[in-house]
Each structure stands twice: as C-alpha cells, then as structure tokens.
Design a protein around this motif. Structure first.
Motif, PDB file in Angstrom:
ATOM      1  N   LYS A  84      48.479  40.584  21.695  1.00  0.00           N
ATOM      2  CA  LYS A  84      48.745  40.778  22.998  1.00  0.00           C
ATOM      3  C   LYS A  84      48.747  42.260  23.617  1.00  0.00           C
ATOM      4  O   LYS A  84      48.521  42.714  24.368  1.00  0.00           O
ATOM      5  N   VAL A  85      49.125  42.941  22.470  1.00  0.00           N
ATOM      6  CA  VAL A  85      49.418  44.492  22.963  1.00  0.00           C
ATOM      7  C   VAL A  85      48.171  45.230  22.634  1.00  0.00           C
ATOM      8  O   VAL A  85      47.799  45.988  23.422  1.00  0.00           O
ATOM      9  N   PHE A  86      47.474  44.790  21.514  1.00  0.00           N
ATOM     10  CA  PHE A  86      46.312  45.674  21.150  1.00  0.00           C
ATOM     11  C   PHE A  86      44.805  45.229  21.719  1.00  0.00           C
ATOM     12  O   PHE A  86      43.973  45.915  21.317  1.00  0.00           O
TER      13      PHE A  86
ATOM     14  N   GLU B  95      53.619  42.237  27.018  1.00  0.00           N
ATOM     15  CA  GLU B  95      53.148  42.646  28.149  1.00  0.00           C
ATOM     16  C   GLU B  95      53.831  43.791  28.646  1.00  0.00           C
ATOM     17  O   GLU B  95      53.182  45.021  29.285  1.00  0.00           O
TER      18      GLU B  95
ATOM     19  N   SER C 101      52.733  46.782  26.655  1.00  0.00           N
ATOM     20  CA  SER C 101      51.475  47.224  26.769  1.00  0.00           C
ATOM     21  C   SER C 101      51.287  48.047  28.003  1.00  0.00           C
ATOM     22  O   SER C 101      50.649  48.924  28.123  1.00  0.00           O
ATOM     23  N   ARG C 102      52.671  47.978  28.788  1.00  0.00           N
ATOM     24  CA  ARG C 102      52.643  48.831  30.262  1.00  0.00           C
ATOM     25  C   ARG C 102      53.254  50.126  29.993  1.00  0.00           C
ATOM     26  O   ARG C 102      53.135  50.986  30.673  1.00  0.00           O
TER      27      ARG C 102
ATOM     28  N   LYS D 191      53.546  53.008  24.111  1.00  0.00           N
ATOM     29  CA  LYS D 191      53.628  51.667  23.510  1.00  0.00           C
ATOM     30  C   LYS D 191      53.130  51.907  22.084  1.00  0.00           C
ATOM     31  O   LYS D 191      53.291  50.978  21.115  1.00  0.00           O
ATOM     32  N   LYS D 192      52.394  52.992  21.726  1.00  0.00           N
ATOM     33  CA  LYS D 192      51.887  53.111  20.305  1.00  0.00           C
ATOM     34  C   LYS D 192      52.565  54.224  19.597  1.00  0.00           C
ATOM     35  O   LYS D 192      52.352  55.077  18.498  1.00  0.00           O
TER      36      LYS D 192
END
Length: 773
Positions: A218-220, A253, A256-257, A261-262
């Motif tokens: 879902k993230v990547f 989610e 991801s926004r 996030k990384k």
C-alpha cells in the motif's frame, strides 16, 4: 445502579439519534438511486488482496463442493470480510459453478424490498425494471422465483454486512434453491438460526508477514524494494496494527502522503510509540466503520463495553478483574457476566484470545475512549495535558489514571485539588505498577465509592481512606498492616490487599489483617496475597462473604471456614519455607463449604525436582464444585484423579506446572460427566487414552501446553464431530502449544479426517516457540 448508567447513556444517545434522524432524512434524497444502504469501507476495495489465502481456498471449496446451505464470514470491522467475500465472488471457479449470482451490501438499517430489488437486478439478465417503479414484497418474491425456475441453474447470493438473521433466513425460506453467503460482525445471528447446515468461518487476523506485505504494497506499490532499515521499521509499524487489515491500509495511506514516508528515522519514531499521531489519525479515520459495532449494542452492553476503556491500550484484562469491576459499578450482575462478555465477544467488539483474559483492539479502544469522554462516562488521564485541562475534570464520575507517575507531579496535584472533583465516585489507577509512593488527593474525594490503587505503592495505610464512608471497593498495595479502624468502612464489600514484597516468614505465614475484619458484615470479597486470616471471635459469622482469595493454607481451618458458610470462590496460596516438608492439610475441611463453586490452589514457589512427595494430600471436595485450578508441583499421580473426575458438576479443570505426574493417564466413560474445559500445562505425561468413545463427551475446549513427552491425543475426541453439522452449538477448540510433534501429527490427522463434514466447527490452534525464533 444499572438503570442509572443506562439512563446516563440513553439521555445522550436520544439527542444524537434525533440529529442522526435528521441527517438520514437528508441523505435519503441523495441515495434514491442506490439499491441498499452502503457503509464506507476504506479496506473493502477491489484491488488485489493480501493474506488470508488459506481461508479463501477453504471458502471457495465450501461453496462449490459441499452441501452447506449457508456460508458465513464472521469477524470484527475491518478484518477483511468484505474484501475476501468479493474475491471469492469473482473467482472463476465460483462464477463458473453458479449460473446466477448477486452481491448486496446490507448495513445496519436496511429495507427488505430494496435488498430484493438489488438481487433481482443482478439475476434478471435482460429484463428491465423502470426507475421509480414501486414493487411490493410479494411481487418482488414472485419475480425472483421466475428468474430461478430453471432446474439446472445454481444460484449464489452474497449478503455483505448483515446485522440480524431475519434477512438471510427469509431468503433461505423463500428461495430454497439459493445458496446464501453472509458476512457479519454478529456471530449470534448465525447461532440463532433454525438451519443446521451452516459453514461459519471466523476470519482471522493477518500474521506478521502478511501485515508487512500489505503495508509495503500500500505504501510503495510496485516500486523497488525498500532499504533494510526502512523494512525493519516498517515491520514494527505493521505489527503495531495488530493484524487488522483496515488499520494497516489506513496507516499506509497516511504514510504515503507524508514527505518523510521513506525516512527510517521517521518510521522508527512511529514504531516506537503506539500513541503516535499516525496511529491516532488512522483510528479517527476508521471511526465511521467501527462505530456501528458500538451503535448495535443495547444500553446495558454499551455501559459494560465503555468501562473496558478504563484499562490501558492493548492491556489483557483478567476476566475475574473485569467481573468484579462490572459488578461493583452496578453495570452487570455477577451471574450475568459470562453472558454479557460472550455477547460483546460475538458482536466482534471485544477480543478473547485467552481463556482468562479479554481485551480491546487499539482502534476499538480509541473509539471507546472517545465515546466515554464525550458523554462523561469516564475521563482518562494519560499525560500532563489531560489533567491541566481543568474544565475536563469537572463533573466527572470516574477518573481513570493510566500513568500513576502523574500523581507525583506538584502541578498536577495542585491542579486536581483546585478543581471541584467531589463528584468523582470512582478513582481507577490502571497504569503500570509504580513502586515508589505518590500522593493521592483522597481528602478531596469524600464521596468516593471505588478506589482501585493496586498499582500504586503505599508505605503505610492512607488513613484518609477510613473517612470515606461510602467506599464499597478498596484495592491497595501496602507495606504495612491494615489498621483496626478499617471497620469504620461499614459499607465496604471488596477489600484487596497486595504486599509490595512477598516475604516468606519462618513458619511460611504472614498476617496483616486485624481482628476487626470479622465485624464487617457487608464484606463479600477479600483478597490478601499469602496472608493469614486472624482467628475469629466465637460468635463471628459473615453470611454475605462469597469470595476469599490468595489466603495461606493455615487459614483453611474448620473453625474459620464454618464462619463463612456461603463461600463460593476460594483461592489458596502456598508459599513454602526452606524447611517445609510436612504435608499441608488445606483441603481437609473444604467439604464443609457446600456452596463452593470455584477452588484455586497454587504453590507460589514450587520446588522443581523430578522426585517430589505429595505436599497437599487430596481430600473430598464438595459436589457443588464447578471449576478447579491446581498450579505448582503438587505431584499427584494420575491414579488419584478419580477424586476429581467423580465431581458431578465440574465444568472446568486447569492443571499447571506438574500438578499431576506420571507417564500414563486413562479416562473412563463415567468420569467427568459435565466437563467442558480441560487445560493441562507442563506435565510429563506420555500416554493418554480413553476407555471408549463416550469419554469427555461434553468437552468444548482442550488446551495442552508444554507437554513435551505426550505422544498422542486420544482419537476418540473426534467421535461425534460428524454430528456437529446438526448441533451448531457444539463448536470446539483444540489448542496445542509447544507440544511433542507426535501429538501435533495426531491432531492434524484427526482434523483431516473430519474436514469433509465439520471443519468449520473445529477450531485448531497450534503454536510453537520455534516459529517465533
């Protein structure tokens, strides 16, 4: 008291329902084109599903190869019922097997005509229904019958998010040829039905690997693999989501926004704090999906559920603790506790992972605290700002302190004493145990009824307590003795005293209770860890006394026990001194307790040796006994089990830490006539056999832990599983934890043999510590 709390909830809810009704009226105009009421489901999309492949295959095979009339997914909100049902519905094997199919989302408030209309639209093919056409229930039923008139057709109707049995049982009654597939949060709507051929599938939580796979996807998406540091942090975040797909997707989610996030540093901060804003934001977003589970409960169940929120997040609540708190708060009579907890569990709002504890998942706990704060059911105090916001403390009936260190901060103490807190009736210190004394402003709580300060250490008894005349529940951890002035608390019903340190005296006895304890006529629950009861006066008699826990074996004399004739629950705690070799006689007078239902006896410091004499000889137990727990190296030979197995009302037997020893145990037909739960942990048994197929015929739950030598589980346990499809109440559980591989193979063989007829009624839980390594 119970009515008062129901009224407390209903006053607030009635106002909200009026607002909701207005909102619903407005929404109706917007939803005219919809066939049914839909719930927003962030996790129920049509993308490729991650995890639960075992339950997908099992369900698909159940629908296409077995004769079950009804298949049902049961589980809490967000666990993946809808996504998995859609995946099964669209699977080629299922679509080819059923010539006509319909998938309908129902919801908490549905209209039967709209559900039938949606089914009709999906199975009619080229038939057309005019927009706005009014069709009666009889006409709709007639039209569906016309669509199903071909003898070679097979029909499947999926009813998603069902809340009562009337809808799906109506379909089964009205259309016998339809196979019905239900998803629900409420297990009882399946148990109460008149049909027996039901495959009930409890949707499990995702394991650690599945959780990380879902979060990563879902993230990547389809990006390249993330770094090792980010993956390690991500796995911890996924684990914090507790295996609930909706939590994982919502957290993903948010990640991801995020611009970070990384960044492994940012992810590690999230992983280290269960109260991080990422999780809190996720729980807030999930509220709309979770709330119907709370809304579905009646007023009494709502109050019981909300009370569970006073305990810390992710805390495993001992069932015995929850029961005494519900009872003393007036939320639930003691004889209704099991029914109430069962109802909450089968409504998918409370988790029961162990036989002795229950808990709330983190998203449900968050929702629970928000609702409780909104209606002032209780106020949770976790951080400094919770107390410094003085307005939030006014007019509160319950204060729940989950961080006991807060009492030691001067600003907080001053803040609490400067606010009108005289309305507080319950002060609950549920945070982790704090070994250093902190001041509690008891002098300002004159109307307190419940003081649970077991997790706060007192050097000496707080004398302010004896001036709180309304106190009915007192729980303390204390270094010194209870003073004689305790008798001033004439309303006291529960007294629980733990020592900070358990020091075994030379004679193995410690006593910190005054003689005046026998003058407290309303006392019905006393727990004194390892303590000895003072010798009562000759005319002492406590007829209301029902529970006595953790007393020394020396307290169990005939003279003492005859003064508490209505005792229902007795717990004996044996603390062996270095020179204790003589047998103890704590069971010799148990037979005098003719109303005893529960007996627990534990050796707190057992001697772990291969050869041990019997320290506590078995005696005659009262026939009223329903639950027996023996923990410690008692060393009874299995041949002496006959003194227990003959008890006519025994329903639960728990044996731990070599309570019984020996390589062979044989159970005969006439033993354990009503036993439903058998738990054996740590024993050297090798061979366990049954006399015939009728042994332990009422057993529902078998738990075997750390039985490393056990070679075989009696195959007779499966004797009547073939009847379980016509006795839906007979679902059973076998749990094996760190047992001999031979025993595991035996159980797997049993399950495989029964899988064709009743696999959905047999819950198998196998765990090995090697899997965690």
């Amino acid at each position: 008291m119970k009515d008062a709390y129901g009224h407390e909830l209903s006053n607030f809810l009635s106002e909200e329902e009026e607002e909701d009704d207005d909102d619903d009226d407005d929404d109706d105009d917007d939803d005219d084109d919809d066939d049914v009421i839909h719930l927003s489901r962030p996790g129920g999309d049509e993308s490729e599903m991650v995890g639960l492949s075992d339950q997908f295959i099992h369900t698909r095979n159940s629908l296409t190869t077995r004769s079950f009339k009804v298949t049902a997914f049961f589980g809490m909100a967000g666990i993946g019922k809808t996504s998995l049902a859609k995946k099964v519905f669209r699977d080629p094997l299922v679509s080819n097997h059923f010539t006509k199919r319909a998938f309908v989302t129902v919801g908490l408030n549905y209209k039967l005509e709209r559900v039938l209309l949606r089914i009709l639209k999906q199975v009619m093919g080229d038939m057309v229904i005019t927009e706005g056409q009014e069709l009666s229930l009889d006409r709709l039923r007639e039209m569906i019958h016309q669509c199903l008139k071909k003898n070679d057709d097979k029909f499947l109707v999926v009813l998603d998010d069902v809340w009562n049995e009337k809808l799906w049982s109506y379909l089964v009654d009205s259309f016998p040829r339809i196979k019905v597939f239900v998803t629900t949060r409420v297990k009882e709507i399946m148990d109460s039905c008149p049909f027996y051929d039901i495959a009930l599938i409890n949707i499990r939580f995702l394991d650690k690997k599945e959780s990380w796979d879902l979060l990563r996807k879902k993230v990547f998406g389809n990006e390249s693999k993330c770094s090792y540091e980010l993956e390690e942090a991500g796995k911890k975040i996924a684990e914090r989501c507790e295996g609930l797909p909706l939590t994982i997707v919502t957290v993903a989610e948010i990640l991801s926004r995020s611009d970070d996030k990384k960044t492994a540093k940012y992810w590690n901060k999230i992983a280290a704090n269960v109260r991080h804003s990422v999780f809190v934001d996720a729980y807030d977003q999930m509220h709309k999906v979770l709330y119907p589970s709370y809304e579905y409960l009646n007023q009494e169940l709502k109050a019981c559920f909300l009370y569970m929120g006073v305990f810390p997040q992710t805390y495993e609540i001992p069932s015995s603790k929850l029961k005494e708190m519900w009872v003393v708060e007036g939320l639930c009579p003691g004889n209704e506790f099991d029914f109430t907890l069962r109802h909450l569990r089968f409504s998918s709002i409370v988790l029961v992972r162990k036989t002795t504890t229950c808990c709330l998942s983190s998203p449900i706990w968050h929702m629970c605290n928000k609702e409780a704060t909104k209606i002032k059911f209780f106020r949770g105090l976790d951080i400094l700002d919770d107390i410094l916001a003085k307005e939030d403390l006014k007019s509160q009936h319950r204060l729940c302190v989950r961080n006991n260190v807060l009492f030691g901060i001067e600003d907080i103490y001053d803040s609490m004493t400067s606010v009108e807190i005289s309305t507080v009736r319950s002060l609950l210190c549920t945070g982790p145990y704090h070994q250093y004394p902190v001041p509690i402003c008891l002098e300002y709580l004159r109307l307190l009824r419940i003081l649970d300060a077991l997790n706060v250490r007192f050097y000496e008894f707080p004398m302010e307590v004896v001036n709180i005349a309304q106190l009915v529940y007192l729980a303390l951890t204390l270094d010194e003795n209870i003073p004689p002035s305790i008798f001033k608390l004439w309303n006291l019903q529960y007294l629980i005293v733990h020592p900070h340190l358990s020091i075994v005296e030379p004679d193995g006895i410690s006593s910190y209770l005054p003689m005046e304890i026998w003058d407290m006529k309303f006392l019905n629950h006393l727990q004194v860890v390892g303590g000895k009861l003072p010798i009562p006066r000759e005319n002492s008699l406590l007829e209301n006394f029902s529970t006595l826990l953790d007393v020394s074996p020396q307290s169990c004399t005939e003279y003492n026990l005859t003064r508490i004739p209505n005792l229902k629950k007795l717990g004996i705690r044996i603390e062996l001194g270095p020179n204790d070799t003589e047998p103890l006689t704590c069971f010799d007078h148990i037979s005098h307790l003719t109303k005893l239902e529960t007996l627990e006896c534990v050796i707190a410091n057992p001697r772990i040796t291969s050869e041990v004499g019997v320290l506590v000889p078995l005696s005659i137990f009262p026939s009223s006994l329903e639950k027996l727990t023996l923990t410690g190296n008692f060393g009874y030979p299995w041949e002496e089990m006959s003194m227990i197995s003959s008890l006519p009302n025994l329903r639960e037997l728990i044996l731990q830490c070599y309570a019984f020893r020996g390589p062979k145990w044989r159970v005969e037909r006439d033993e354990f006539p009503r036993l439903r739960v058998l738990s054996i942990e740590e024993t050297d048994i090798v061979q366990w056999t049954f006399g015939d197929r009728q042994c332990l015929k009422n057993l529902d739950t078998l738990s075997m832990k750390h039985c490393y030598r056990l070679q075989e589980i009696p195959h007779e346990l499966g004797r009547d599983y073939r009847e379980m499809h016509i006795r839906k109440e007979s679902s059973r559980k076998i749990e094996l934890v760190d047992c001999n591989p031979a025993a595991l193979a035996c159980v797997n063989k049993l399950v495989k043999a029964l899988s064709r007829v009743a696999s959905s009624r047999l819950v198998l839980d196998i765990h090995s510590s090697w899997d965690d390594a």
